[in-house]
Design a protein around this motif. Structure first.
Motif, PDB file in Angstrom:
ATOM      1  N   ALA A 103       0.834  -1.199   0.000  1.00 31.37           N
ATOM      2  CA  ALA A 103       0.000   0.000   0.000  1.00 31.37           C
ATOM      3  C   ALA A 103       0.871   1.253   0.000  1.00 31.37           C
ATOM      4  N   LEU A 104       1.930   1.250   0.813  1.00 35.19           N
ATOM      5  CA  LEU A 104       2.884   2.356   0.868  1.00 35.19           C
ATOM      6  C   LEU A 104       4.300   1.802   0.979  1.00 35.19           C
ATOM      7  N   HIS A 105       5.224   2.428   0.276  1.00 35.29           N
ATOM      8  CA  HIS A 105       6.637   2.050   0.376  1.00 35.29           C
ATOM      9  C   HIS A 105       7.459   3.331   0.407  1.00 35.29           C
ATOM     10  N   ALA A 106       7.990   3.655   1.579  1.00 39.02           N
ATOM     11  CA  ALA A 106       8.758   4.885   1.765  1.00 39.02           C
ATOM     12  C   ALA A 106      10.235   4.564   1.920  1.00 39.02           C
ATOM     13  N   THR A 107      11.087   5.257   1.166  1.00 36.63           N
ATOM     14  CA  THR A 107      12.524   5.021   1.251  1.00 36.63           C
ATOM     15  C   THR A 107      13.276   6.346   1.299  1.00 36.63           C
ATOM     16  N   VAL A 108      14.310   6.380   2.131  1.00 41.15           N
ATOM     17  CA  VAL A 108      15.309   7.435   2.121  1.00 41.15           C
ATOM     18  C   VAL A 108      16.637   6.712   1.962  1.00 41.15           C
ATOM     19  N   ALA A 109      17.288   6.905   0.828  1.00 39.98           N
ATOM     20  CA  ALA A 109      18.442   6.106   0.431  1.00 39.98           C
ATOM     21  C   ALA A 109      19.509   6.051   1.526  1.00 39.98           C
ATOM     22  N   GLY A 110      19.888   4.809   1.888  1.00 37.46           N
ATOM     23  CA  GLY A 110      20.946   4.603   2.853  1.00 37.46           C
ATOM     24  C   GLY A 110      20.585   4.909   4.284  1.00 37.46           C
ATOM     25  N   VAL A 111      19.299   5.272   4.533  1.00 42.09           N
ATOM     26  CA  VAL A 111      18.880   5.642   5.891  1.00 42.09           C
ATOM     27  C   VAL A 111      17.789   4.698   6.392  1.00 42.09           C
ATOM     28  N   GLU A 112      16.630   4.707   5.722  1.00 42.64           N
ATOM     29  CA  GLU A 112      15.521   3.858   6.126  1.00 42.64           C
ATOM     30  C   GLU A 112      14.707   3.416   4.916  1.00 42.64           C
ATOM     31  N   ASP A 113      14.045   2.277   5.094  1.00 42.60           N
ATOM     32  CA  ASP A 113      13.187   1.708   4.056  1.00 42.60           C
ATOM     33  C   ASP A 113      11.992   1.090   4.773  1.00 42.60           C
ATOM     34  N   ALA A 114      10.795   1.606   4.539  1.00 44.44           N
ATOM     35  CA  ALA A 114       9.613   1.135   5.270  1.00 44.44           C
ATOM     36  C   ALA A 114       8.488   0.782   4.314  1.00 44.44           C
ATOM     37  N   VAL A 115       7.881  -0.382   4.544  1.00 42.19           N
ATOM     38  CA  VAL A 115       6.743  -0.846   3.747  1.00 42.19           C
ATOM     39  C   VAL A 115       5.539  -0.992   4.670  1.00 42.19           C
ATOM     40  N   VAL A 116       4.414  -0.411   4.262  1.00 39.63           N
ATOM     41  CA  VAL A 116       3.185  -0.457   5.062  1.00 39.63           C
ATOM     42  C   VAL A 116       2.120  -1.218   4.294  1.00 39.63           C
ATOM     43  N   ALA A 117       1.532  -2.222   4.941  1.00 39.37           N
ATOM     44  CA  ALA A 117       0.489  -3.067   4.357  1.00 39.37           C
ATOM     45  C   ALA A 117       1.005  -3.763   3.100  1.00 39.37           C
ATOM     46  N   SER A 118       1.603  -4.916   3.293  1.00 43.24           N
ATOM     47  CA  SER A 118       2.222  -5.663   2.200  1.00 43.24           C
ATOM     48  C   SER A 118       1.574  -7.033   2.067  1.00 43.24           C
ATOM     49  N   ALA A 119       1.384  -7.464   0.820  1.00 42.95           N
ATOM     50  CA  ALA A 119       0.808  -8.786   0.550  1.00 42.95           C
ATOM     51  C   ALA A 119       1.513  -9.422  -0.646  1.00 42.95           C
ATOM     52  N   THR A 120       1.848 -10.702  -0.504  1.00 51.40           N
ATOM     53  CA  THR A 120       2.520 -11.462  -1.558  1.00 51.40           C
ATOM     54  C   THR A 120       1.764 -12.765  -1.786  1.00 51.40           C
ATOM     55  N   ALA A 121       1.558 -13.157  -3.051  1.00 48.25           N
ATOM     56  CA  ALA A 121       0.838 -14.389  -3.336  1.00 48.25           C
ATOM     57  C   ALA A 121       1.208 -14.909  -4.711  1.00 48.25           C
ATOM     58  N   GLY A 122       1.397 -16.246  -4.819  1.00 54.78           N
ATOM     59  CA  GLY A 122       1.703 -16.859  -6.107  1.00 54.78           C
ATOM     60  C   GLY A 122       2.573 -18.088  -5.963  1.00 54.78           C
ATOM     61  N   PRO A 123       3.217 -18.514  -7.038  1.00 51.62           N
ATOM     62  CA  PRO A 123       4.029 -19.731  -7.016  1.00 51.62           C
ATOM     63  C   PRO A 123       5.169 -19.715  -5.993  1.00 51.62           C
ATOM     64  N   SER A 124       5.651 -18.520  -5.611  1.00 51.26           N
ATOM     65  CA  SER A 124       6.711 -18.436  -4.606  1.00 51.26           C
ATOM     66  C   SER A 124       6.185 -18.565  -3.183  1.00 51.26           C
ATOM     67  N   GLY A 125       4.870 -18.619  -3.033  1.00 49.32           N
ATOM     68  CA  GLY A 125       4.272 -18.720  -1.713  1.00 49.32           C
ATOM     69  C   GLY A 125       3.476 -17.479  -1.372  1.00 49.32           C
ATOM     70  N   GLY A 126       3.071 -17.382  -0.118  1.00 47.44           N
ATOM     71  CA  GLY A 126       2.284 -16.243   0.332  1.00 47.44           C
ATOM     72  C   GLY A 126       2.877 -15.636   1.587  1.00 47.44           C
TER      73      GLY A 126
END
Length: 212
Positions: free
Chosen positions: A179-202
């Protein structure tokens, strides 16, 4: 005097050879009886924190994973009812995540939203699936952000960016939606509300943040 000059010349040659062979990192080198150890430059070790995580479900089993909390509160993020769910079917995997009252601080930048959610449904044979996300009342440093509904809508922030409705398809057809992916290079990386689904799993999580 000529004898002294000759020895000074020899000493300078020895010093030059020693400098040419000086190792780049931590191996000590002895010059004129003095041991010199080059300084070691520390390499930052990334630290990842996952909150409201359902865990990973391998493709195949008819099973489900679920996580729900009343709230989360850290120095980085606070939110209400963070939840994540992954369900495995015979031919596909479905995953979704949700939270409300989001307050996220990344590199001093304040990101807030009334709610954020993401959902992915991916067939196990790699054929096209469905991925959606929704964010309401998003603001960055108190400025309201207009969400246009497109995939991978990007908003610039100091030193980085915020991607809204971030979606990508892995090489095997697995869907990843944030839903949201915020990054500041070399400082922080934050993902909010994430979902993965498919042949690699869930997999699903409410918040995942990496600091460097």
């Amino acid at each position: 005097m000529r004898y002294i000059h000759r020895w000074i010349f020899v000493a300078l040659c020895v010093l030059s050879v020693g400098l040419l062979e000086w190792p780049a990192r931590t191996r000590a080198q002895t010059l004129g009886g003095i041991t010199v150890v080059p300084p070691t430059i520390p390499v930052p070790v990334p630290v990842t924190t996952v909150l409201g995580d359902a865990g990973r479900l391998a493709p195949g089993p008819l099973a489900s994973l679920y996580s729900e909390l009343d709230s989360i509160s850290t120095s980085l993020v606070s939110a209400e009812v963070p939840s994540a769910r992954v369900i495995g079917y015979a031919d596909q995997i479905a995953s979704d995540s949700y939270l409300s009252s989001l307050n996220l601080t990344i590199a001093g930048i304040a990101i807030a939203a009334a709610s954020a959610e993401a959902a992915a449904r991916g067939p196990l044979d790699g054929s096209p699936g469905d991925a959606t996300s929704y964010v309401s009342s998003l603001s960055i440093n108190g400025v309201e952000i207009l969400i246009d509904g497109t995939v991978n809508q990007t908003v610039a922030i100091p030193g980085g960016q915020v991607v809204i409705n971030e979606q990508r398809v892995l090489s095997d057809g697995t869907l990843v939606v944030n839903a949201l992916h915020a990054t500041v290079a070399g400082v922080e990386d934050a993902v909010v509300a994430s979902a993965t689904a498919g042949p690699s799993g869930g997999k699903a999580s409410a918040v995942q943040a990496t600091t460097y």
